[in-house]
Design an enzyme around this catalytic site. Structure first.
Site: not given
Ligand code: PLP
Length: 416
Positions: A274-275, A316, A342
């Site tokens: 997760p990020g 996006y 710009c």
């Molecule tokens: C391989 C991989 N893992 C994890 C993530 C994290 O995704 P998120 O921030 O949506 O949880 C990404 C983001 O694109 C990714 O490319």
């Protein structure tokens, strides 16, 4: 749930008034709440209590070493996509044994670096990459632990630019070819096959695509096991969405239910990457109004942050909520909030309702903690902004604002 709230009419990060930080640090700057990051991590972690699992924080979403240090302290691992990200995680104290290396284009020096540090596994995305890792591991007299990133061809129903698990995307190995590649990998001299992996996209607001993708992974795992290739790790990637506007993404507990339904009763270790769900709503971008400008058909609020600081709206067409740092009951207006760059794509919000604002007033671009600063550039020779972290009633600068000197550092004149 995050710790950006108004106390009286002043927006606070935890117990610190945002205007106090702006007065010291100047604008624009990113501001992160340490307690919010920790809370989001714990909620995610608790959703998988009782199951063998490892959370590998996706470093690309926010790679400041102070953020990574919080992850290390909570016991997280890392999902990295470059040697630079590996370097950052090591600096922050994340254990290489808890690090997975994703990405379609790993370079030879990055593979050597990762083998040298002893990462948990490479998530391999093509046959040529597999051969390269095998060769380099051979030179180094090492064995390379790998999983194959499988592309399950599932529509994540998110923005096309952040969809990664469909046939047309460059990512992963088609699920139909994965078995043959696993066989090849298992026969290579310097490769240890230990996992399967997928990541189908980002900012997913429903659970079903995750369930579909993991079900396909599990089918593959069973076929591999029948063939004598045993799999210890099931990496389901990241992608859980957050609320930017009116979305209603699954809670981590609902997400967990879907994943665990699909994995069944397995004693293999589940890996998550997760990020956004950890850091997205734990950060804001604070900017100052420079000018108001009334066009023939639109109001523009010109601010000192721009697409080089936060590119999500331009890239996006992403929605970011904009709030005034001092709450006001002034009459509302609809305006585009734009930066000084710009390009007509330089906007932070379009047709956004906000109280009439005046020059010098502070605005907060909410939900900017993920894919904000890491995607910043110096376009238009704008020094990248500062990053600040707050906890309770304290705050610290965790990355200095760049200077004009920084802009030209490393550049030199051509000698005739
Ligand atoms: C391989 C991989 N893992 C994890 C993530 C994290 O995704 P998120 O921030 O949506 O949880 C990404 C983001 O694109 C990714 O490319």
């Amino acid at each position: 749930m995050n710790y950006f709230n108004y106390q009286g009419n002043k927006l606070h990060c935890e117990e610190v008034p945002v205007e106090t930080i702006a007065a010291e640090v100047g604008t624009p700057f990113y501001l992160y709440s340490a307690s919010t990051i920790e809370r989001h991590y714990r909620v995610f972690e608790e959703a998988f209590a009782g199951v063998n699992h490892l959370i590998c924080f996706s470093v690309k979403s926010n790679s400041n070493i102070a953020v990574l240090k919080l992850m290390a302290t909570m016991g997280a691992g890392a999902d990295i996509v470059s040697g630079g990200e590996l370097y950052r995680t090591l600096k922050a104290g994340i254990k290489p044994g808890k690090t997975v290396f994703s990405g379609v284009g790993k370079k030879e020096d990055e593979i050597r670096f990762a083998l040298d540090t002893g990462i948990l596994m490479f998530n391999v995305e093509s046959f040529e990459e597999l051969e390269t890792i095998n060769r380099i591991a051979g030179y180094m007299n090492r064995r390379a632990p790998v999983s194959l990133r499988v592309n399950p061809d599932v529509d994540p129903r998110t923005h096309p630019y952040i969809s990664t698990g469909m046939e047309k995307n460059k990512f992963g190995i088609p699920v139909t070819e994965a078995f043959y590649l696993y066989r090849k990998a298992a026969g290579m001299d310097n490769i240890d096959v230990i996992g399967v992996d997928c990541h189908i996209g980002s900012q997913l607001t429903s659970s079903e695509p995750f369930g579909e993708a993991v079900a396909k992974l599990m089918e593959l795992v069973n076929v591999l096991e029948d063939d004598g290739i045993s799999i210890r790790y099931i990496d389901v990637g990241g992608g859980l969405g957050i609320v930017y506007d009116k979305e209603s993404p699954p809670l981590p507990s609902n997400y967990a239910e879907t994943i665990l339904d699909a994995t069944g009763n397995t004693d293999r270790t589940l890996i998550f990457e997760p990020g956004r769900v950890i850091v997205g709503n734990a950060g804001i971008l604070v900017t100052k109004v420079l000018y108001n400008k009334k066009g023939p058909t639109k109001n523009f609020v010109i601010v000192d942050a721009a697409m080089n600081d936060l590119i999500r709206p331009s890239l996006y067409d992403a929605y970011q909520e904009v709030r005034t740092v001092i709450r006001s009951d002034r009459e509302e207006m609809v305006a585009d909030i734009v930066g000084p760059i710009c390009e007509s794509t330089d906007f932070l919000a379009r047709d956004h309702m906000l109280p009439r604002v005046h020059s010098g007033e502070l605005l907060a671009i909410m939900s900017a903690g993920a894919y904000g600063f890491p995607m910043a550039s110096q376009y238009n020779s704008r020094p990248r902004c500062a990053e600040v972290m707050a906890r309770g009633d304290r705050y610290q600068i965790i990355r200095d604002r760049e200077t004009y000197e920084d802009l030209v550092s490393g550049e030199r004149f051509f000698k005739d």
